[in-house]
Design a protein around this motif. Structure first.
Motif, PDB file in Angstrom:
ATOM      1  N   ALA A 198       0.842  -1.185   0.000  1.00  0.00           N
ATOM      2  CA  ALA A 198       0.000   0.000   0.000  1.00  0.00           C
ATOM      3  C   ALA A 198       0.880   1.239   0.000  1.00  0.00           C
ATOM      4  N   TYR A 199       0.627   2.125  -0.953  1.00  0.00           N
ATOM      5  CA  TYR A 199       1.459   3.316  -1.114  1.00  0.00           C
ATOM      6  C   TYR A 199       0.611   4.577  -1.118  1.00  0.00           C
ATOM      7  N   LEU A 200       1.173   5.615  -0.525  1.00  0.00           N
ATOM      8  CA  LEU A 200       0.639   6.963  -0.604  1.00  0.00           C
ATOM      9  C   LEU A 200       1.485   7.771  -1.572  1.00  0.00           C
ATOM     10  N   GLY A 201       0.830   8.639  -2.336  1.00  0.00           N
ATOM     11  CA  GLY A 201       1.526   9.648  -3.110  1.00  0.00           C
ATOM     12  C   GLY A 201       1.397  10.984  -2.395  1.00  0.00           C
ATOM     13  N   LEU A 202       2.519  11.579  -2.028  1.00  0.00           N
ATOM     14  CA  LEU A 202       2.526  12.826  -1.281  1.00  0.00           C
ATOM     15  C   LEU A 202       2.889  13.989  -2.202  1.00  0.00           C
ATOM     16  N   ARG A 203       2.094  15.042  -2.127  1.00  0.00           N
ATOM     17  CA  ARG A 203       2.385  16.292  -2.825  1.00  0.00           C
ATOM     18  C   ARG A 203       2.746  17.333  -1.760  1.00  0.00           C
ATOM     19  N   ASP A 204       3.967  17.814  -1.812  1.00  0.00           N
ATOM     20  CA  ASP A 204       4.453  18.749  -0.792  1.00  0.00           C
ATOM     21  C   ASP A 204       4.229  18.205   0.611  1.00  0.00           C
ATOM     22  N   GLY A 205       4.430  16.888   0.762  1.00  0.00           N
ATOM     23  CA  GLY A 205       4.315  16.244   2.060  1.00  0.00           C
ATOM     24  C   GLY A 205       2.914  15.870   2.480  1.00  0.00           C
ATOM     25  N   ILE A 206       1.901  16.195   1.672  1.00  0.00           N
ATOM     26  CA  ILE A 206       0.507  15.911   2.008  1.00  0.00           C
ATOM     27  C   ILE A 206       0.014  14.734   1.171  1.00  0.00           C
ATOM     28  N   PRO A 207      -0.538  13.677   1.812  1.00  0.00           N
ATOM     29  CA  PRO A 207      -1.064  12.545   1.038  1.00  0.00           C
ATOM     30  C   PRO A 207      -2.248  12.965   0.171  1.00  0.00           C
ATOM     31  N   VAL A 208      -2.161  12.676  -1.132  1.00  0.00           N
ATOM     32  CA  VAL A 208      -3.229  13.073  -2.056  1.00  0.00           C
ATOM     33  C   VAL A 208      -3.752  11.910  -2.900  1.00  0.00           C
ATOM     34  N   THR A 209      -3.046  10.790  -2.923  1.00  0.00           N
ATOM     35  CA  THR A 209      -3.454   9.657  -3.748  1.00  0.00           C
ATOM     36  C   THR A 209      -2.917   8.374  -3.126  1.00  0.00           C
ATOM     37  N   CYS A 210      -3.515   7.231  -3.469  1.00  0.00           N
ATOM     38  CA  CYS A 210      -3.094   5.978  -2.842  1.00  0.00           C
ATOM     39  C   CYS A 210      -3.481   4.785  -3.711  1.00  0.00           C
ATOM     40  N   ALA A 211      -2.756   3.690  -3.531  1.00  0.00           N
ATOM     41  CA  ALA A 211      -3.073   2.424  -4.203  1.00  0.00           C
ATOM     42  C   ALA A 211      -2.444   1.287  -3.419  1.00  0.00           C
ATOM     43  N   GLY A 212      -3.095   0.127  -3.460  1.00  0.00           N
ATOM     44  CA  GLY A 212      -2.573  -1.065  -2.809  1.00  0.00           C
ATOM     45  C   GLY A 212      -2.573  -2.242  -3.766  1.00  0.00           C
ATOM     46  N   THR A 213      -1.604  -3.130  -3.591  1.00  0.00           N
ATOM     47  CA  THR A 213      -1.524  -4.366  -4.379  1.00  0.00           C
ATOM     48  C   THR A 213      -1.193  -5.505  -3.428  1.00  0.00           C
ATOM     49  N   VAL A 214      -1.931  -6.618  -3.560  1.00  0.00           N
ATOM     50  CA  VAL A 214      -1.731  -7.742  -2.668  1.00  0.00           C
ATOM     51  C   VAL A 214      -1.709  -9.040  -3.473  1.00  0.00           C
ATOM     52  N   GLU A 215      -0.854  -9.965  -3.093  1.00  0.00           N
ATOM     53  CA  GLU A 215      -0.784 -11.261  -3.763  1.00  0.00           C
ATOM     54  C   GLU A 215      -2.042 -12.064  -3.447  1.00  0.00           C
ATOM     55  N   THR A 216      -2.701 -12.556  -4.501  1.00  0.00           N
ATOM     56  CA  THR A 216      -3.955 -13.289  -4.332  1.00  0.00           C
ATOM     57  C   THR A 216      -4.025 -14.396  -5.384  1.00  0.00           C
ATOM     58  N   ASP A 217      -3.941 -15.642  -4.956  1.00  0.00           N
ATOM     59  CA  ASP A 217      -4.088 -16.778  -5.878  1.00  0.00           C
ATOM     60  C   ASP A 217      -3.149 -16.692  -7.076  1.00  0.00           C
TER      61      ASP A 217
END
Length: 256
Positions: A167-186
């Motif tokens: 799970a990752y946050l994208g920070l703009r000027d230190g402020i979280p503005v976007t996110c996505a997660g990837t998990v191993e599944t089957d």
């Protein structure tokens, strides 16, 4: 559908160890009774389903949903239905007491590895603390129109999201503005809960953070195939990464 049934088992049990996780004939129940409605899920699991069968399954799903304390969604994958059934689905769902909340589309692709991603506006950080996980939850709540409390109820305190989900946050000027997660599944990488704060949309942030999450998950696992479930609004992003659309998905909730 199989990615949902398998992946959501882990997600809802992480949220609530005594969650309702059942595999009934033709129906998978993955219901945490969480304020975060995505963790309250039912999906149909039979292929080539005819109208009579789907009509029964819709009634069963609605009955299960009515028995729960908190609302959730029936995730219905259109490609599991016969053509005639697809055409009759809206009327059948209405008779069962279900409303269409929104629609999306499933996507998949043998697309990894990809180049290490970057974006001139963003710094990427992996979610490893509850403070970061709260930021992740809040971005999702704003993007999907949930109360902040509801998103936090679904994610804050999770061990799974801080250890097994990339799970990752994208920070703009230190402020979280976007996110996505990837998990191993089957044996695949399953992309989950991608969101961008509405005030920062249409800048390529969602694509960039999704690429980062996929890139790191591929480095960690070596897996090359990825799947996801996109909303209609988010769907145009993913073909640019290499995903190919497959089944439309319809999200139903109980009529008010």
């Amino acid at each position: 559908m199989q990615q949902l049934a398998t992946g959501w088992r882990a997600m809802v049990l992480d949220r609530t160890p005594d969650a309702d996780v059942r595999d009934l004939p033709g129906i998978a129940v993955r219901w945490a009774d969480s304020k975060f409605a995505f963790w309250n899920c039912i999906t149909f699991t039979e292929a080539d389903a005819e109208l009579d069968l789907v009509t029964r399954r819709l009634s069963q799903a609605a009955e299960i949903m009515r028995s729960k304390r908190l609302p959730g969604f029936l995730w219905l994958f259109e490609d599991l239905l016969e053509d005639e059934t697809r055409a009759a689905l809206p009327a059948a769902a209405e008779r069962a007491g279900l409303d269409l909340a929104f629609s999306g589309i499933g996507m998949a692709g043998d697309l990894l590895p990809i180049p290490e991603p970057s974006h001139p506006d963003l710094t990427f950080v992996r979610v490893t603390t509850d403070e970061q996980l709260q930021s992740y939850a809040d971005i999702n709540s704003r993007a999907y129109g949930f109360a902040l409390e509801d998103g936090r109820d679904g994610l804050v305190g999770s061990t799974l999201w801080k250890t097994e989900v990339h799970a990752y946050l994208g920070l703009r000027d230190g402020i979280p503005v976007t996110c996505a997660g990837t998990v191993e599944t089957d044996g695949c990488l399953f992309v989950v809960l991608v969101a961008t704060d509405p005030q920062w949309e249409r800048r390529g942030y969602g694509e960039a953070v999704t690429r980062k999450s996929l890139y790191e998950a591929n480095r960690a696992t070596g897996l090359t195939r990825a799947t996801l479930h996109a909303t209609a609004a988010g769907a145009p992003v993913y073909p640019r990464i290499g995903f190919k659309p497959n089944s439309p998905i319809h999200f139903y909730n109980l009529k008010a």
